[in-house]
Design a protein around this motif. Structure first.
Motif, PDB file in Angstrom:
ATOM      1  N   UNK A 169      -8.560   7.515  -9.936  1.00  9.77           N
ATOM      2  CA  UNK A 169      -8.774   6.078 -10.061  1.00  9.77           C
ATOM      3  C   UNK A 169      -9.832   5.835 -11.135  1.00  9.77           C
ATOM      4  N   UNK A 170     -10.152   4.568 -11.345  1.00  3.72           N
ATOM      5  CA  UNK A 170     -11.129   4.213 -12.375  1.00  3.72           C
ATOM      6  C   UNK A 170     -12.498   4.802 -12.084  1.00  3.72           C
ATOM      7  N   UNK A 171     -12.796   5.062 -10.824  1.00  4.07           N
ATOM      8  CA  UNK A 171     -14.130   5.578 -10.511  1.00  4.07           C
ATOM      9  C   UNK A 171     -14.136   7.087 -10.288  1.00  4.07           C
ATOM     10  N   UNK A 172     -12.993   7.744 -10.453  1.00  2.96           N
ATOM     11  CA  UNK A 172     -12.942   9.199 -10.314  1.00  2.96           C
ATOM     12  C   UNK A 172     -11.809   9.671  -9.416  1.00  2.96           C
ATOM     13  N   UNK A 173     -11.864  10.920  -9.012  1.00  2.00           N
ATOM     14  CA  UNK A 173     -10.849  11.502  -8.137  1.00  2.00           C
ATOM     15  C   UNK A 173     -11.064  10.987  -6.714  1.00  2.00           C
ATOM     16  N   UNK A 174      -9.976  10.521  -6.088  1.00  6.40           N
ATOM     17  CA  UNK A 174     -10.087   9.919  -4.767  1.00  6.40           C
ATOM     18  C   UNK A 174      -9.077  10.507  -3.781  1.00  6.40           C
ATOM     19  N   UNK A 175      -9.419  10.367  -2.515  1.00  3.24           N
ATOM     20  CA  UNK A 175      -8.596  10.825  -1.400  1.00  3.24           C
ATOM     21  C   UNK A 175      -8.035   9.580  -0.721  1.00  3.24           C
ATOM     22  N   UNK A 176      -6.710   9.493  -0.605  1.00  2.00           N
ATOM     23  CA  UNK A 176      -6.101   8.303  -0.001  1.00  2.00           C
ATOM     24  C   UNK A 176      -4.957   8.646   0.923  1.00  2.00           C
ATOM     25  N   UNK A 177      -4.530   7.638   1.664  1.00  2.00           N
ATOM     26  CA  UNK A 177      -3.415   7.806   2.600  1.00  2.00           C
ATOM     27  C   UNK A 177      -2.192   7.052   2.083  1.00  2.00           C
ATOM     28  N   UNK A 178      -1.046   7.705   2.136  1.00  2.00           N
ATOM     29  CA  UNK A 178       0.199   7.085   1.682  1.00  2.00           C
ATOM     30  C   UNK A 178       0.724   6.158   2.783  1.00  2.00           C
ATOM     31  N   UNK A 179       0.889   4.889   2.439  1.00  2.00           N
ATOM     32  CA  UNK A 179       1.412   3.919   3.401  1.00  2.00           C
ATOM     33  C   UNK A 179       2.777   3.393   2.978  1.00  2.00           C
ATOM     34  N   UNK A 180       3.178   3.689   1.742  1.00  2.00           N
ATOM     35  CA  UNK A 180       4.521   3.345   1.257  1.00  2.00           C
ATOM     36  C   UNK A 180       5.099   4.609   0.643  1.00  2.00           C
ATOM     37  N   UNK A 181       6.180   5.141   1.244  1.00  2.00           N
ATOM     38  CA  UNK A 181       6.789   6.374   0.751  1.00  2.00           C
ATOM     39  C   UNK A 181       7.513   6.115  -0.575  1.00  2.00           C
ATOM     40  N   UNK A 182       8.026   7.203  -1.177  1.00  2.00           N
ATOM     41  CA  UNK A 182       8.718   7.099  -2.465  1.00  2.00           C
ATOM     42  C   UNK A 182       9.716   5.943  -2.454  1.00  2.00           C
ATOM     43  N   UNK A 183       9.567   5.053  -3.411  1.00  2.00           N
ATOM     44  CA  UNK A 183      10.496   3.929  -3.538  1.00  2.00           C
ATOM     45  C   UNK A 183      10.477   3.445  -4.977  1.00  2.00           C
ATOM     46  N   UNK A 184      11.423   2.597  -5.320  1.00  2.00           N
ATOM     47  CA  UNK A 184      11.472   2.027  -6.663  1.00  2.00           C
ATOM     48  C   UNK A 184      11.070   0.564  -6.611  1.00  2.00           C
ATOM     49  N   UNK A 185      10.237   0.161  -7.563  1.00  2.00           N
ATOM     50  CA  UNK A 185       9.815  -1.233  -7.674  1.00  2.00           C
ATOM     51  C   UNK A 185      10.015  -1.675  -9.114  1.00  2.00           C
ATOM     52  N   UNK A 186      10.028  -2.987  -9.325  1.00  2.00           N
ATOM     53  CA  UNK A 186      10.175  -3.507 -10.685  1.00  2.00           C
ATOM     54  C   UNK A 186       8.886  -3.284 -11.467  1.00  2.00           C
TER      55      UNK A 186
END
Length: 305
Positions: free
Chosen positions: A35-52
């Motif tokens: 991210x803009x502030x560095x390497x981050x640890x996050x949780x996936x709440x939306x699995x692989x999908x396609x968006x516009x």
């Protein structure tokens, strides 16, 4: 269309899109991203999908990897270090005599920065405090002043409804809330009754507004002249939740109010006024203060991807 995964960095935080590349990432998985502030640890709440392409912020950054046991262990260690850093910062604030309230502390996943979130009534000269903290933690220090809504979101609490605050439990982003919403929902315009724990207008006014607007479109206003199954009359009260109206019939010697379903009455002449209660100037100024709040969440700006 662009393939993405949605990642959240805090409970009820904003969801950010990342490029999963060739990784098949499931919901509830943990990932390491940049991210803009560095390497981050996050949780996936939306699995692989396609968006516009309109839904993403370019350039879309890639997921570095799916978090392994070592990553999760490191994240938990950072959480423990944050508690210690909080206590140290409290002591330093007291030593410098600064008029500020420490709210939260966060380490970036790569430990390149420690962020301290605080509230204060005005601007605070914390330059000496930053130097002091940098000498203790031997890394980059950032102090970020946040608003009262962010404070409530971070600390949590119980609302007047008896439930956990919406901003803490599920509301990802703050939305602007207006006095007009309270008026249309038939609420008392007493500032004490329509403000939340943070002292601003309750967020639930916003996310319930659409349902009220739909109901308002189907029902006559207060003071409207309507035709009912029992004759013509004037609407004296509207119950938006039940979608019923109380009507004073025009019959001779008719003093009782009759209750009808919204679909039982036909509007002959709608009213311009909405039965709004009178508010004195001082109370209106107080209401406007509740409304005039910068709704951008400073606490979320750390993840401007």
């Amino acid at each position: 269309m662009v393939k993405v995964v949605g990642v959240r960095f805090k409970k009820a935080g904003k969801i950010y899109y990342f490029d999963p590349g060739d990784l098949d990432i499931k919901v509830n998985s943990h990932v390491i991203v940049e991210t803009a502030r560095g390497i981050e640890f996050g949780e996936v709440v939306v699995a692989n999908r396609e968006v516009s392409e309109e839904e993403i912020v370019a350039p879309l950054k890639k997921v570095i990897r799916i978090a392994d046991e070592e990553d999760i262990k490191h994240y938990r260690e950072n959480e423990a270090k944050e508690k210690e850093a909080f206590e140290i910062c409290l002591r330093k604030i007291a030593d410098h005599g600064l008029d500020m309230k420490l709210i939260d502390v966060e380490y970036t996943f790569d430990n390149n920065k420690v962020l301290f979130y605080f509230t204060a009534d005005g601007r605070v000269d914390f330059r000496e405090l930053v130097k002091d903290l940098a000498a203790v933690f031997k890394t980059r220090i950032e102090l970020r002043q946040i608003g009262v809504r962010d404070e409530s979101k971070m600390l949590g609490g119980i609302g007047v409804c008896g439930r956990i605050l919406c901003c803490k439990s599920f509301l990802g982003e703050f939305q602007p809330v207006s006095i007009r919403m309270a008026k249309e929902q038939g609420l008392s315009l007493n500032p004490a009754k329509i403000s939340g724990t943070c002292g601003r207008l309750m967020c639930c006014l916003k996310f319930e507004q659409e349902a009220y607007e739909e109901a308002l479109g189907r029902l006559p206003r207060v003071n409207a002249v309507v035709e009912t199954p029992e004759g013509q009359g004037t609407v004296m009260e509207v119950n938006l939740l039940k979608e019923t109206v109380k009507v004073k019939l025009d019959k001779d010697n008719e003093t009782d109010l009759k209750v009808f379903r919204g679909d039982e009455v036909k509007v002959i002449a709608n009213a311009n006024a909405n039965g709004e209660e009178e508010i004195d100037a001082a109370e209106m100024d107080e209401l406007r203060e509740l409304e005039d709040e910068d709704i951008e969440s400073a606490a979320e700006s750390k993840n401007d991807i």
